[in-house]
Design an enzyme around this catalytic site. Structure first.
Site, PDB file in Angstrom:
ATOM      1  N   LYS A 173      19.059  40.033  27.528  1.00 44.60           N
ATOM      2  CA  LYS A 173      19.979  40.717  28.458  1.00 44.60           C
ATOM      3  C   LYS A 173      19.187  41.349  29.600  1.00 44.60           C
ATOM      4  O   LYS A 173      18.435  42.292  29.386  1.00 44.60           O
ATOM      5  CB  LYS A 173      20.760  41.837  27.745  1.00 44.60           C
ATOM      6  CG  LYS A 173      21.866  42.386  28.661  1.00 44.60           C
ATOM      7  CD  LYS A 173      22.367  43.761  28.247  1.00 44.60           C
ATOM      8  CE  LYS A 173      21.676  44.881  28.975  1.00 44.60           C
ATOM      9  NZ  LYS A 173      21.864  44.915  30.441  1.00 44.60           N
ATOM     10  N   GLU A 176      21.906  44.768  34.350  1.00 46.35           N
ATOM     11  CA  GLU A 176      23.159  44.327  34.980  1.00 46.35           C
ATOM     12  C   GLU A 176      23.069  44.413  36.506  1.00 46.35           C
ATOM     13  O   GLU A 176      23.850  43.792  37.215  1.00 46.35           O
ATOM     14  CB  GLU A 176      24.351  45.154  34.462  1.00 46.35           C
ATOM     15  CG  GLU A 176      24.270  46.667  34.678  1.00 46.35           C
ATOM     16  CD  GLU A 176      23.459  47.402  33.596  1.00 46.35           C
ATOM     17  OE1 GLU A 176      22.547  46.783  32.997  1.00 46.35           O
ATOM     18  OE2 GLU A 176      23.730  48.592  33.380  1.00 46.35           O
ATOM     19  N   GLY A 227      14.208  53.110  30.494  1.00 47.23           N
ATOM     20  CA  GLY A 227      14.024  54.557  30.460  1.00 47.23           C
ATOM     21  C   GLY A 227      13.870  55.081  29.038  1.00 47.23           C
ATOM     22  O   GLY A 227      14.343  54.475  28.081  1.00 47.23           O
ATOM     23  N   THR A 230      17.200  55.804  27.129  1.00 42.91           N
ATOM     24  CA  THR A 230      17.810  54.589  26.580  1.00 42.91           C
ATOM     25  C   THR A 230      16.976  54.059  25.414  1.00 42.91           C
ATOM     26  O   THR A 230      17.524  53.589  24.408  1.00 42.91           O
ATOM     27  CB  THR A 230      17.946  53.514  27.680  1.00 42.91           C
ATOM     28  OG1 THR A 230      18.645  54.100  28.780  1.00 42.91           O
ATOM     29  CG2 THR A 230      18.711  52.311  27.198  1.00 42.91           C
ATOM     30  N   GLY A 231      15.667  54.139  25.542  1.00 41.74           N
ATOM     31  CA  GLY A 231      14.782  53.680  24.468  1.00 41.74           C
ATOM     32  C   GLY A 231      15.084  54.378  23.151  1.00 41.74           C
ATOM     33  O   GLY A 231      15.095  53.764  22.088  1.00 41.74           O
ATOM     34  N   GLU A 248       8.959  49.760  25.722  1.00 40.81           N
ATOM     35  CA  GLU A 248       8.060  50.048  26.849  1.00 40.81           C
ATOM     36  C   GLU A 248       8.851  50.968  27.767  1.00 40.81           C
ATOM     37  O   GLU A 248       9.798  50.538  28.406  1.00 40.81           O
ATOM     38  CB  GLU A 248       7.681  48.727  27.514  1.00 40.81           C
ATOM     39  CG  GLU A 248       6.367  48.803  28.233  1.00 40.81           C
ATOM     40  CD  GLU A 248       6.548  49.264  29.654  1.00 40.81           C
ATOM     41  OE1 GLU A 248       6.409  50.492  29.890  1.00 40.81           O
ATOM     42  OE2 GLU A 248       6.836  48.440  30.511  1.00 40.81           O
ATOM     43  N   CYS A 282       6.881  51.733  35.978  1.00 36.72           N
ATOM     44  CA  CYS A 282       6.708  52.656  34.838  1.00 36.72           C
ATOM     45  C   CYS A 282       5.301  53.226  34.812  1.00 36.72           C
ATOM     46  O   CYS A 282       5.094  54.356  34.406  1.00 36.72           O
ATOM     47  CB  CYS A 282       7.049  51.958  33.539  1.00 36.72           C
ATOM     48  SG  CYS A 282       6.184  50.421  33.340  1.00 36.72           S
ATOM     49  N   GLU A 379       9.782  61.912  34.869  1.00 35.84           N
ATOM     50  CA  GLU A 379       9.648  60.664  35.619  1.00 35.84           C
ATOM     51  C   GLU A 379      10.701  60.627  36.719  1.00 35.84           C
ATOM     52  O   GLU A 379      11.900  60.745  36.439  1.00 35.84           O
ATOM     53  CB  GLU A 379       9.840  59.471  34.686  1.00 35.84           C
ATOM     54  CG  GLU A 379       9.681  58.159  35.409  1.00 35.84           C
ATOM     55  CD  GLU A 379       9.749  56.949  34.492  1.00 35.84           C
ATOM     56  OE1 GLU A 379       8.819  56.144  34.494  1.00 35.84           O
ATOM     57  OE2 GLU A 379      10.759  56.817  33.767  1.00 35.84           O
TER      58      GLU A 379
HETATM   59  O1  TXE Z   1      17.437  52.390  32.931  1.00 35.49           O
HETATM   60  P1  TXE Z   1      17.868  51.968  31.509  1.00 35.49           P
HETATM   61  P2  TXE Z   1      18.248  53.002  34.172  1.00 35.49           P
HETATM   62  C1  TXE Z   1      13.520  54.868  33.938  1.00 35.49           C
HETATM   63  C2  TXE Z   1      13.518  55.535  35.283  1.00 35.49           C
HETATM   64  C3  TXE Z   1      14.956  55.510  35.649  1.00 35.49           C
HETATM   65  C4  TXE Z   1      15.600  55.758  34.308  1.00 35.49           C
HETATM   66  C5  TXE Z   1      17.020  55.286  34.187  1.00 35.49           C
HETATM   67  O2  TXE Z   1      13.071  56.859  35.155  1.00 35.49           O
HETATM   68  O3  TXE Z   1      15.291  56.511  36.562  1.00 35.49           O
HETATM   69  O4  TXE Z   1      14.810  55.023  33.413  1.00 35.49           O
HETATM   70  O5  TXE Z   1      17.157  53.994  34.718  1.00 35.49           O
HETATM   71  C6  TXE Z   1      19.959  48.621  29.280  1.00 35.49           C
HETATM   72  N1  TXE Z   1      21.701  50.127  24.691  1.00 35.49           N
HETATM   73  N2  TXE Z   1      13.186  53.465  33.996  1.00 35.49           N
HETATM   74  O6  TXE Z   1      19.440  53.781  33.718  1.00 35.49           O
HETATM   75  O7  TXE Z   1      19.157  52.559  31.086  1.00 35.49           O
HETATM   76  C7  TXE Z   1      20.356  48.417  30.727  1.00 35.49           C
HETATM   77  O8  TXE Z   1      21.546  47.677  30.807  1.00 35.49           O
HETATM   78  C8  TXE Z   1      21.030  49.024  25.028  1.00 35.49           C
HETATM   79  C9  TXE Z   1      11.860  53.134  33.595  1.00 35.49           C
HETATM   80  O9  TXE Z   1      18.485  51.921  35.127  1.00 35.49           O
HETATM   81  O10 TXE Z   1      16.696  52.197  30.651  1.00 35.49           O
HETATM   82  C10 TXE Z   1      19.142  47.696  31.263  1.00 35.49           C
HETATM   83  O11 TXE Z   1      19.198  46.326  30.923  1.00 35.49           O
HETATM   84  N3  TXE Z   1      20.631  48.760  26.292  1.00 35.49           N
HETATM   85  C11 TXE Z   1      11.672  51.701  33.446  1.00 35.49           C
HETATM   86  C12 TXE Z   1      17.993  48.351  30.507  1.00 35.49           C
HETATM   87  O12 TXE Z   1      18.595  48.970  29.380  1.00 35.49           O
HETATM   88  C13 TXE Z   1      20.927  49.660  27.242  1.00 35.49           C
HETATM   89  C14 TXE Z   1      12.449  50.747  34.193  1.00 35.49           C
HETATM   90  C15 TXE Z   1      17.231  49.407  31.298  1.00 35.49           C
HETATM   91  O13 TXE Z   1      18.105  50.394  31.712  1.00 35.49           O
HETATM   92  C16 TXE Z   1      21.641  50.847  26.940  1.00 35.49           C
HETATM   93  C17 TXE Z   1      13.774  51.230  34.525  1.00 35.49           C
HETATM   94  C18 TXE Z   1      22.028  51.054  25.596  1.00 35.49           C
HETATM   95  N4  TXE Z   1      22.686  52.147  25.219  1.00 35.49           N
HETATM   96  C19 TXE Z   1      14.079  52.556  34.449  1.00 35.49           C
HETATM   97  N5  TXE Z   1      21.783  51.553  28.086  1.00 35.49           N
HETATM   98  C20 TXE Z   1      10.346  51.200  33.017  1.00 35.49           C
HETATM   99  N6  TXE Z   1       9.829  51.650  31.883  1.00 35.49           N
HETATM  100  O14 TXE Z   1       9.773  50.350  33.666  1.00 35.49           O
HETATM  101  C21 TXE Z   1      21.192  50.840  29.069  1.00 35.49           C
HETATM  102  N7  TXE Z   1      20.674  49.686  28.578  1.00 35.49           N
END
Ligand code: TXE
Length: 486
Positions: A173, A176, A227, A230-231, A248, A282, A379
């Protein structure tokens, strides 16, 4: 035209019929409409991946055949490099040269993992019995993979290449917000002839599709980049069947500069550390730790260079920094800038949205920070650098390690022994001496502390998609004799 997802060897629309518009963040214009999957679509993909793994024989396909498929993907990706670079540029907003770099890295990643599958695997042991003990590596099974929007193609490839190389089936996935290059990549998977159900692409939101994949008992492993918040949710969802996880996550990585460096060189790297990919990295060097004696001069040079960065749409040849990914994300970054001001930090440059269409924010630098400030601890994931000051090695290390994160870090000094002392004390998984950012498919990627669990890339990343099985072969054809016979 509605872009479809790829489930069980077919290009399909979501059961719900829902769609999502994909924007170019540099123009705020719709560049594509994609189908918007949800739980039922994710279930279908998981069922297909399960069947392909358990019954259709993918896990028994010879390693060399898997390698052939991956080499074929690499070649096609390379042939269409410009098309892919352009897609990531439009979808993510990054300057074309960055998108081109990502594609070539992605090609290298497929080749690296195609090469690995035919190399020696496993171990044998000398044990105290007449027994040949050995270990083989086997695929884990169905792997769920969820990626973010900052490197749409590359993050997909970091996950898909090792998983497929190791003989797993996948339910992937993408974010989006940036699904377009992944759709094209799956078209290549189809073209080169991966069997039905081996590679599945489900489009849709995190809380629906992502959550379903993370929680499913039919999924054996979940790999996530995104993020930290979410992790944590994904880790919780994964506990149901105790699936293997690799995460990650975020960072707030320190870039430490001592006073013996060539200032121009260190300034140049410091800019690259934070402003590459608009700071949406990141591992970004988002905290710059300067030794007191060079602080003022360094900041002066840095601000001068930061103000010269050309910010603009990725397709304009002069653009060195693009827009942020979305309006929501831009607002989050701007909010952090307000928080920094409210906390009493000094805005040395930038701080504002750029007055034009698109989600552009000026390269921003804060000085006079305090270690406990939110802008130092959290972050921001945008073009915002916070500068911290240190007196000596001890203070540099204390400040560097003083966040919940531990993804990356760098030290700049001409004193080789000091550089190594510092690096060894950094609680971080990815580090540099006299550089920032270059990393390679060959070396493991991942973080300490709350920056994640496990490693991607390199042999570590391959092993993360395998189970370890011990096999004990009796060399004597005789009873064990543990219990009496009569
Ligand atoms: O990321 P999300 P977001 C950090 C950065 C950013 C913050 C939020 O600080 O401001 O995260 O960004 C999927 N169950 N990074 O909200 O939510 C989502 O659809 C399963 C760091 O955009 O982490 C997408 O495919 N999956 C980072 C993926 O998770 C879920 C890169 C990442 O989105 C979910 C991006 C759920 N409950 C943001 N909720 C890095 N480490 O490089 C969301 N997703």
């Amino acid at each position: 035209m509605i872009e479809k997802m790829y489930i069980d060897g077919e290009w399909v629309l979501a059961e719900s019929g829902e769609t999502r518009e994909i924007l170019n963040p540099a123009t705020e214009k719709v560049i594509a409409t994609v189908t918007e999957g949800a739980e039922p679509d994710a279930f279908k993909a998981i069922t297909a991946a399960r069947r392909a793994f358990d019954h259709d024989g993918w896990s028994e396909v010879a390693a060399l055949e898997r390698a052939r498929l991956l080499y074929a993907v690499a070649n096609k990706l390379e042939e269409r490099a410009e098309e892919f670079a352009e897609l990531d540029m439009l979808d993510n907003g990054k300057p074309l040269r960055e998108a081109q770099f990502d594609v070539s890295d992605a090609v290298g990643c497929f080749r690296y993992y195609a090469g690995i599958v035919s190399k020696p695997q496993g171990q044998t042991y000398n044990v105290p019995d007449a027994m040949q003990a050995m270990v083989v590596r086997e695929p884990i099974g169905v792997c769920g993979q969820i990626t973010p929007w900052n490197y749409p193609l590359l993050m997909a490839v970091w996950k898909l290449a090792p998983a497929l190389a190791a003989g797993n089936t996948v339910v992937f996935k993408p974010s989006e917000i940036t699904p377009l290059s992944a759709i094209k990549l799956f078209a290549i998977f189809e073209e080169v002839g991966f069997p039905k159900g081996v590679c599945n692409l489900v489009l849709g939101a995190g809380p629906t599709v992502g959550q379903t994949i993370a929680a499913s008992h039919e999924v054996d492993k979940i790999a996530f980049t995104g993020g930290t918040v979410t992790g944590r949710k994904i880790m919780e969802a994964a506990t149901g069947n105790l699936k293997k996880i690799s995460l990650e996550l975020g960072g707030k990585s320190p870039n430490i500069v001592f006073d013996d460096v060539d200032l121009e060189t260190a300034v140049d790297w410091a800019l690259f550390a934070i402003f590459a990919n608009q700071g949406q990295v990141c591992s970004a060097g988002s905290r710059l730790l300067l030794q007191e004696s060079i602080h003022d001069r360094f900041v002066e040079l840095l601000v001068d260079r930061a103000q010269k960065i050309e910010v603009g749409p990725g397709n304009e040849p002069n653009s060195e920094m693009g827009p942020l990914i979305s309006e929501a994300h831009m607002n989050k970054v701007l909010k952090y800038i307000q928080i920094g001001l409210a906390e009493g930090a000094t805005l040395a440059c930038g701080g504002k949205r750029i007055n034009r269409k698109g989600y552009f924010v000026e390269p921003t630098i804060f000085t006079n920070t305090h270690p406990e400030m939110q802008i130092v601890q959290e972050e921001i994931f945008g073009p915002v650098l916070v500068v911290q000051k240190f007196k000596d090695e001890g203070e540099a290390v204390r400040l560097a390690n003083n966040t919940i994160y531990g993804l990356a870090g760098a030290v700049f000094t001409k004193d080789g022994a000091r550089a190594q002392r510092i690096i060894r004390k950094l609680r971080a998984g990815i580090t540099w001496i006299n550089a920032y950012h270059p990393t390679y498919n060959e070396a493991p990627w991942g973080g300490y502390k709350q920056s994640g669990i496990g490693r991607e890339l390199g042999t570590f990343g391959y092993e993360a998609y395998t189970e370890v099985k011990q096999i004990n072969i009796n060399l004597l054809d005789e009873p064990v004799g543990w219990f009496k016979r009569e």
